[in-house]
Design an enzyme around this catalytic site. Structure first.
Site, PDB file in Angstrom:
ATOM      1  N   ILE A 149      -2.595   1.211 -16.218  1.00  0.00           N
ATOM      2  CA  ILE A 149      -3.059  -0.176 -16.060  1.00  0.00           C
ATOM      3  C   ILE A 149      -3.710  -0.328 -14.697  1.00  0.00           C
ATOM      4  O   ILE A 149      -3.036  -0.221 -13.670  1.00  0.00           O
ATOM      5  CB  ILE A 149      -1.870  -1.159 -16.109  1.00  0.00           C
ATOM      6  CG1 ILE A 149      -0.992  -0.909 -17.333  1.00  0.00           C
ATOM      7  CG2 ILE A 149      -2.353  -2.594 -16.033  1.00  0.00           C
ATOM      8  CD1 ILE A 149       0.395  -1.542 -17.204  1.00  0.00           C
ATOM      9  N   GLY A 150      -4.979  -0.619 -14.659  1.00  0.00           N
ATOM     10  CA  GLY A 150      -5.668  -0.802 -13.379  1.00  0.00           C
ATOM     11  C   GLY A 150      -5.882  -2.264 -13.068  1.00  0.00           C
ATOM     12  O   GLY A 150      -6.978  -2.806 -13.260  1.00  0.00           O
ATOM     13  N   THR A 184       0.725   3.047 -12.116  1.00  0.00           N
ATOM     14  CA  THR A 184       1.758   3.908 -12.675  1.00  0.00           C
ATOM     15  C   THR A 184       1.126   4.984 -13.555  1.00  0.00           C
ATOM     16  O   THR A 184       0.294   4.683 -14.411  1.00  0.00           O
ATOM     17  CB  THR A 184       2.754   3.061 -13.492  1.00  0.00           C
ATOM     18  OG1 THR A 184       3.359   2.124 -12.598  1.00  0.00           O
ATOM     19  CG2 THR A 184       3.836   3.928 -14.118  1.00  0.00           C
ATOM     20  N   GLU A 268       3.122  -6.802 -21.869  1.00  0.00           N
ATOM     21  CA  GLU A 268       3.747  -6.054 -20.789  1.00  0.00           C
ATOM     22  C   GLU A 268       5.099  -6.640 -20.404  1.00  0.00           C
ATOM     23  O   GLU A 268       6.014  -5.923 -20.025  1.00  0.00           O
ATOM     24  CB  GLU A 268       2.808  -6.049 -19.562  1.00  0.00           C
ATOM     25  CG  GLU A 268       3.401  -5.329 -18.362  1.00  0.00           C
ATOM     26  CD  GLU A 268       2.387  -5.045 -17.256  1.00  0.00           C
ATOM     27  OE1 GLU A 268       1.178  -5.217 -17.487  1.00  0.00           O
ATOM     28  OE2 GLU A 268       2.820  -4.648 -16.169  1.00  0.00           O
TER      29      GLU A 268
HETATM   30  C1  LIG Z   1       7.097   0.369  -9.575  1.00  0.00           C
HETATM   31  C2  LIG Z   1       5.837  -0.399  -9.631  1.00  0.00           C
HETATM   32  C3  LIG Z   1       4.875  -0.067 -10.556  1.00  0.00           C
HETATM   33  C4  LIG Z   1       3.660  -0.751 -10.601  1.00  0.00           C
HETATM   34  N1  LIG Z   1       2.737  -0.363 -11.519  1.00  0.00           N
HETATM   35  C5  LIG Z   1       1.540  -0.993 -11.549  1.00  0.00           C
HETATM   36  C6  LIG Z   1       0.526  -0.555 -12.448  1.00  0.00           C
HETATM   37  O1  LIG Z   1       0.727   0.375 -13.241  1.00  0.00           O
HETATM   38  N2  LIG Z   1      -0.666  -1.173 -12.427  1.00  0.00           N
HETATM   39  C7  LIG Z   1      -0.924  -2.210 -11.579  1.00  0.00           C
HETATM   40  O2  LIG Z   1      -2.012  -2.761 -11.636  1.00  0.00           O
HETATM   41  N3  LIG Z   1       0.009  -2.655 -10.707  1.00  0.00           N
HETATM   42  C8  LIG Z   1       1.234  -2.057 -10.662  1.00  0.00           C
HETATM   43  N4  LIG Z   1       2.190  -2.483  -9.774  1.00  0.00           N
HETATM   44  C9  LIG Z   1       1.860  -3.530  -8.825  1.00  0.00           C
HETATM   45  C10 LIG Z   1       2.473  -4.884  -9.158  1.00  0.00           C
HETATM   46  O3  LIG Z   1       1.810  -5.467 -10.219  1.00  0.00           O
HETATM   47  C11 LIG Z   1       2.412  -5.708  -7.877  1.00  0.00           C
HETATM   48  O4  LIG Z   1       3.350  -5.164  -6.990  1.00  0.00           O
HETATM   49  C12 LIG Z   1       2.672  -7.161  -8.073  1.00  0.00           C
HETATM   50  O5  LIG Z   1       1.674  -7.777  -8.834  1.00  0.00           O
HETATM   51  C13 LIG Z   1       2.810  -7.884  -6.730  1.00  0.00           C
HETATM   52  O6  LIG Z   1       1.732  -7.630  -5.872  1.00  0.00           O
HETATM   53  P1  LIG Z   1       1.991  -7.095  -4.378  1.00  0.00           P
HETATM   54  O7  LIG Z   1       2.926  -5.970  -4.456  1.00  0.00           O
HETATM   55  O8  LIG Z   1       0.685  -6.899  -3.769  1.00  0.00           O
HETATM   56  O9  LIG Z   1       2.768  -8.275  -3.644  1.00  0.00           O
HETATM   57  P2  LIG Z   1       2.159  -9.638  -3.087  1.00  0.00           P
HETATM   58  O10 LIG Z   1       1.319 -10.303  -4.116  1.00  0.00           O
HETATM   59  O11 LIG Z   1       1.566  -9.418  -1.753  1.00  0.00           O
HETATM   60  O12 LIG Z   1       3.477 -10.484  -2.947  1.00  0.00           O
HETATM   61  C14 LIG Z   1       4.410 -10.329  -1.881  1.00  0.00           C
HETATM   62  C15 LIG Z   1       5.416 -11.467  -1.969  1.00  0.00           C
HETATM   63  O13 LIG Z   1       4.742 -12.732  -1.863  1.00  0.00           O
HETATM   64  C16 LIG Z   1       5.050 -13.530  -2.969  1.00  0.00           C
HETATM   65  N5  LIG Z   1       3.906 -14.362  -3.333  1.00  0.00           N
HETATM   66  C17 LIG Z   1       2.619 -13.984  -3.472  1.00  0.00           C
HETATM   67  N6  LIG Z   1       1.870 -15.028  -3.870  1.00  0.00           N
HETATM   68  C18 LIG Z   1       2.693 -16.076  -4.010  1.00  0.00           C
HETATM   69  C19 LIG Z   1       2.531 -17.429  -4.415  1.00  0.00           C
HETATM   70  N7  LIG Z   1       1.369 -17.922  -4.805  1.00  0.00           N
HETATM   71  N8  LIG Z   1       3.624 -18.195  -4.437  1.00  0.00           N
HETATM   72  C20 LIG Z   1       4.837 -17.707  -4.046  1.00  0.00           C
HETATM   73  N9  LIG Z   1       5.059 -16.457  -3.664  1.00  0.00           N
HETATM   74  C21 LIG Z   1       3.993 -15.646  -3.649  1.00  0.00           C
HETATM   75  C22 LIG Z   1       5.389 -12.548  -4.077  1.00  0.00           C
HETATM   76  O14 LIG Z   1       6.156 -13.139  -5.095  1.00  0.00           O
HETATM   77  C23 LIG Z   1       6.152 -11.503  -3.303  1.00  0.00           C
HETATM   78  O15 LIG Z   1       7.466 -11.948  -3.112  1.00  0.00           O
HETATM   79  C24 LIG Z   1       3.415  -1.820  -9.711  1.00  0.00           C
HETATM   80  C25 LIG Z   1       4.390  -2.173  -8.787  1.00  0.00           C
HETATM   81  C26 LIG Z   1       5.583  -1.474  -8.732  1.00  0.00           C
HETATM   82  C27 LIG Z   1       6.592  -1.875  -7.717  1.00  0.00           C
END
Ligand SMILES: Cc1cc2nc3c(=O)[nH]c(=O)nc-3n(C[C@H](O)[C@H](O)[C@H](O)COP(=O)(O)OP(=O)(O)OC[C@H]3O[C@@H](n4cnc5c(N)ncnc54)[C@H](O)[C@@H]3O)c2cc1C
Lengths: 403, 328
Positions: A149-150, A184, A268
């Site tokens: 998933i990108g 992933t 998902e």
């Molecule tokens: C094990 C694992 C596998 C993954 N696999 C994939 C994958 O295959 N493909 C893919 O595309 N992504 C993948 N991800 C990424 C995942 O989708 C993101 O981690 C997730 O969407 C959150 O984005 P971020 O990590 O950049 O955190 P951020 O968006 O930076 O968030 C950090 C914190 O801020 C909070 N926050 C952000 N915006 C708001 C708001 N508007 N209101 C309140 N709080 C807020 C969040 O809830 C969080 O607590 C994976 C992540 C993990 C940990």
């Protein structure tokens, strides 16, 4: 009391006739014909996990085993929701629930086919052209094509609509530039379904986004695995440097990417993997309690608490599956079950750790010790992957009319 | 059987007669006999009595919907208890008397506190002899001194009467499942009212419901209300007789939700929710009462925990067989 701005609505006045909140999420049973699948899938799983210790099994949907995925495909356990015309089993979401529940409950290594079976194939079925369906879906059902998933990028996590990776039209098709991250299984996958900007800029938000199927063997694609805090490498950075794709890489309509991704996220988020991530730890802990014969009231309280919640979450997850079976896209319901489910999954390692260390004279096996540490360290990811807790609660608040 | 056919007329009846004013009047000791008469005439008290014995023979899953309405409207009449008592009496071949019946589990001759005991005419008591129907007066009911509370303390010294076998899971399991469904109904009502209030109440120039902190708390509140509903539905799915695991799951999850939902409802409403005049308290006081009545979450966790530890099955297998989502 203050101004009449908040004069109370009388108990009856505002409420009569109002139904139950989220009443589409209601108790549903697994049909007997789908329950009947269990013995066959169990047999297959037993062979695959025979030599795996608990801490390996605890990795479950992060455990990669291509040969096992192909075996599942051969035995007809993939593509259960997909039409026979494309190599699927045409059994529906309940049958898939049964198979997935068995796989997760045993901690079988399912990562290889997981994403393709769960969301890529349904996405291609819903939005793809006939040629795309014919090409991809049968191979997914056989466990031959693996997908990733990108969506996320370094600067686009929760704020997914801000993605910058671009696909530009060329004479022959598309040219992609940019970067994805946290993808992933990118290093083992054949294809990525990517959310890309095909027009406008990041400020245009939801418009101008499209989904493309990217062949990860195409020139210009670089995949760099990222090691996680437990020493595993299940996700990766993926770079696109002038990657040329054919015109039929586009899936669905140009500019419809946001709508399609929303539907994809319902698949998902709605599955039982959002309640079973710590199940191997729970079972290992209960086996320990039975082994040492501990039955004091605090222990019984904790075991009963987890059991009641597990039973309820399972009922909620089946209720969600029933929405899928009815042809809905249960976005809000899936968010509700996922948030409650991941809270449960995260509480287990903390409470089990506190329990075991409250009895320092009990011998804890190495296997349980490692499983506890692994789940404890990975548990924060349970409420990040697939959309964070805060984002899911925001979706719920919207479902309640607050936003 | 179409569940709505039975549930909707009952909902209409309760909406009509169980206004907040009627609830308050009953809580203040007003006469409930005409209300009870209406309920009795509606036929719903025999919802769980088999059709052969002259009842409606409804599934427990349908009756769950009726019980939720009792919770939603904070109904101060032991309608659910009477349904259960009449079904148990009928199964034992005994005639059920008219009038409200409540349920009590006695250990030796120790006193017991029973919700709505002050307005009951009969008490179905479980003790060493099994189940026995007593007149409420014979247990010398005493009020508790808690504001607006209709529960009563009963005590019986000598035990006599026409006893019959108790259900295997015990009467407390029956009462607990009823409580869980009532909690689910009241919790759902509170979530909706609290969300409505948050959308209307303005502070800092906008509805408080636009504040993300409150949205997140309301989302969690909704999750627990839905969990209470599904847990109590799950508890009812197996039908009669009720199993200890079914009652335990329902009551454990619902009791946990009860406190959380009541707390968030009050937090979002601010001071007005603490006032007697405002209807919120009719529901939140009930939630706390029902949470503790017939075994708190801790009590039922211990029961379920012991059953779980007695089994060598994997957790998912245990849950599948002890708590199926469909009739056994
Ligand atoms: C094990 C694992 C596998 C993954 N696999 C994939 C994958 O295959 N493909 C893919 O595309 N992504 C993948 N991800 C990424 C995942 O989708 C993101 O981690 C997730 O969407 C959150 O984005 P971020 O990590 O950049 O955190 P951020 O968006 O930076 O968030 C950090 C914190 O801020 C909070 N926050 C952000 N915006 C708001 C708001 N508007 N209101 C309140 N709080 C807020 C969040 O809830 C969080 O607590 C994976 C992540 C993990 C940990």
């Amino acid at each position: 009391m203050q101004s009449d701005g908040h004069k109370q609505p009388r108990m009856n006045a505002a409420i009569v006739g109002v139904g139950t909140l989220f009443d589409t999420l209601t108790l549903a049973a697994l049909p007997p014909e789908d329950e009947a699948i269990r013995p066959a899938i169990r047999q297959l799983i037993a062979d695959a996990i025979a030599d795996l210790p608990s801490d390996r099994r605890a990795r479950s949907w992060a455990g990669f085993d291509a040969a096992f995925s192909r075996k599942l495909g051969e035995a007809g356990f993939l593509g259960l929701t997909l039409p026979k015309a494309y190599g699927g089993q045409e059994r529906g979401p309940f049958a898939r629930f049964v198979v997935v529940e068995e796989l997760l409950s045993a901690g079988a290594p399912v990562a290889a086919h997981w994403i393709a079976d769960r969301q890529s194939a349904p996405l291609i079925l819903n939005f793809g052209t006939e040629e795309q369906r014919q090409f991809y879906i049968p191979r997914i059902c056989r466990g031959e094509f693996f997908f990733c998933i990108g969506m996320s990028e370094p600067n686009s996590g929760s704020d997914l609509a801000s993605v910058r990776t671009r696909a530009e039209r060329t004479d022959a098709g598309w040219r992609v530039n940019g970067q994805k991250i946290w993808t992933t299984n990118a290093m083992y996958s054949d294809y990525m379904i990517a959310l890309l900007r095909t027009s406008g800029s990041a400020d245009d938000r939801h418009s101008g986004l499209s989904q493309l199927i990217i062949d990860l063997k195409a020139p210009g694609v670089t995949v760099r695995p990222i090691m996680d805090l437990a020493g595993d490498s299940h996700f990766a950075e993926v770079f696109f440097d002038n990657v040329d794709l054919p015109a039929d890489a586009l899936i669905g309509a140009e500019g419809d990417g946001w709508r399609q991704v929303t539907a994809e996220l319902a698949f998902e988020r709605s599955g039982p993997e959002r309640i079973y991530s710590s199940i191997i730890l729970l079972d290992a802990w209960i086996a320990h309690l039975r082994h040492v014969g501990r039955k004091d009231s605090a222990t019984l309280d904790l075991v009963g608490n987890f059991t009641a919640r597990l039973a309820t979450l399972r009922a909620m997850s089946i209720a969600c599956t029933a929405r899928l079976a009815a042809g809905d896209s249960p976005v809000v319901e899936a968010s509700l079950v996922k948030d409650l489910g991941t809270s449960f999954e995260q509480e287990l390692p903390i409470a089990i750790g506190a329990d075991l260390a409250a009895w320092p004279d009990e011998v804890v096996s190495d296997d349980l010790h490692r499983t506890l540490a692994y789940i404890t360290h990975l548990a924060p990811s349970f409420s990040l992957r697939g959309g964070t807790r805060e984002i899911l609660r925001g979706i719920l608040a919207r479902g309640m009319g607050l936003r | 059987m179409n569940a709505a056919e039975f549930i909707e007329p009952f909902a209409r009846l309760m909406d009509e007669v169980m206004t907040p004013a009627a609830v308050r009047a009953a809580e203040r000791g007003g006469d409930i006999s005409s209300l009870w008469q209406m309920v009795q005439e509606s036929g719903y008290l025999d919802a769980l009595v088999s059709e052969e014995a002259g009842g409606a023979g409804l599934d427990l899953g349908v009756v769950h919907g009726l019980w939720q309405i009792l919770g939603r409207r904070a109904v101060p009449l032991p309608i659910g208890e009477t349904m259960l008592a009449r079904a148990l009496l009928s199964m034992a071949g005994q005639d059920a008397p008219d009038g409200p019946i409540v349920l009590a589990v006695m250990t030796g001759n120790a006193p017991v506190i029973v919700p709505l005991g002050q307005i009951a005419q009969h008490v179905l008591v479980e003790n060493a002899a099994g189940l026995t129907l007593y007149s409420a007066a014979s247990g010398a009911p005493q009020g508790t001194g808690i504001y607006g509370d209709l529960s009563a303390r009963f005590q019986w010294d000598a035990v006599s009467g026409n006893s019959f076998a108790k259900p295997e899971a015990g009467l407390r399991a029956y009462a607990a499942l009823l409580r869980a469904a009532m909690i689910a109904g009241a919790a759902d009502e509170l979530v909706q009212r609290t969300a409505d209030y948050a959308a209307q109440r303005v502070q800092f120039g906008k509805p408080i419901g636009r504040q993300q902190a409150l949205q997140q708390n309301l989302a969690v509140m909704a999750e627990h209300a839905v969990a209470a509903r599904l847990a109590s539905q799950l508890g009812c799915a197996g039908g009669l007789p009720i199993s200890p695991a079914a009652a335990a799951t329902a009551k454990s999850v619902a009791s946990h939700a009860a406190a959380l939902v009541a707390n968030t409802a009050h937090a979002v409403h601010g001071a007005i929710g603490i006032s007697e005049e405002y209807d919120l308290q009719l529901l939140t006081r009930r939630l706390h009462e029902w949470r503790l009545a017939d075994g708190s979450e801790n009590y039922w966790n211990r029961i379920l925990g012991a059953q779980r530890l007695a089994s060598a099955a994997a957790s998912v297998d245990f849950v599948r067989s002890a708590l199926p989502c469909a009739a056994r």
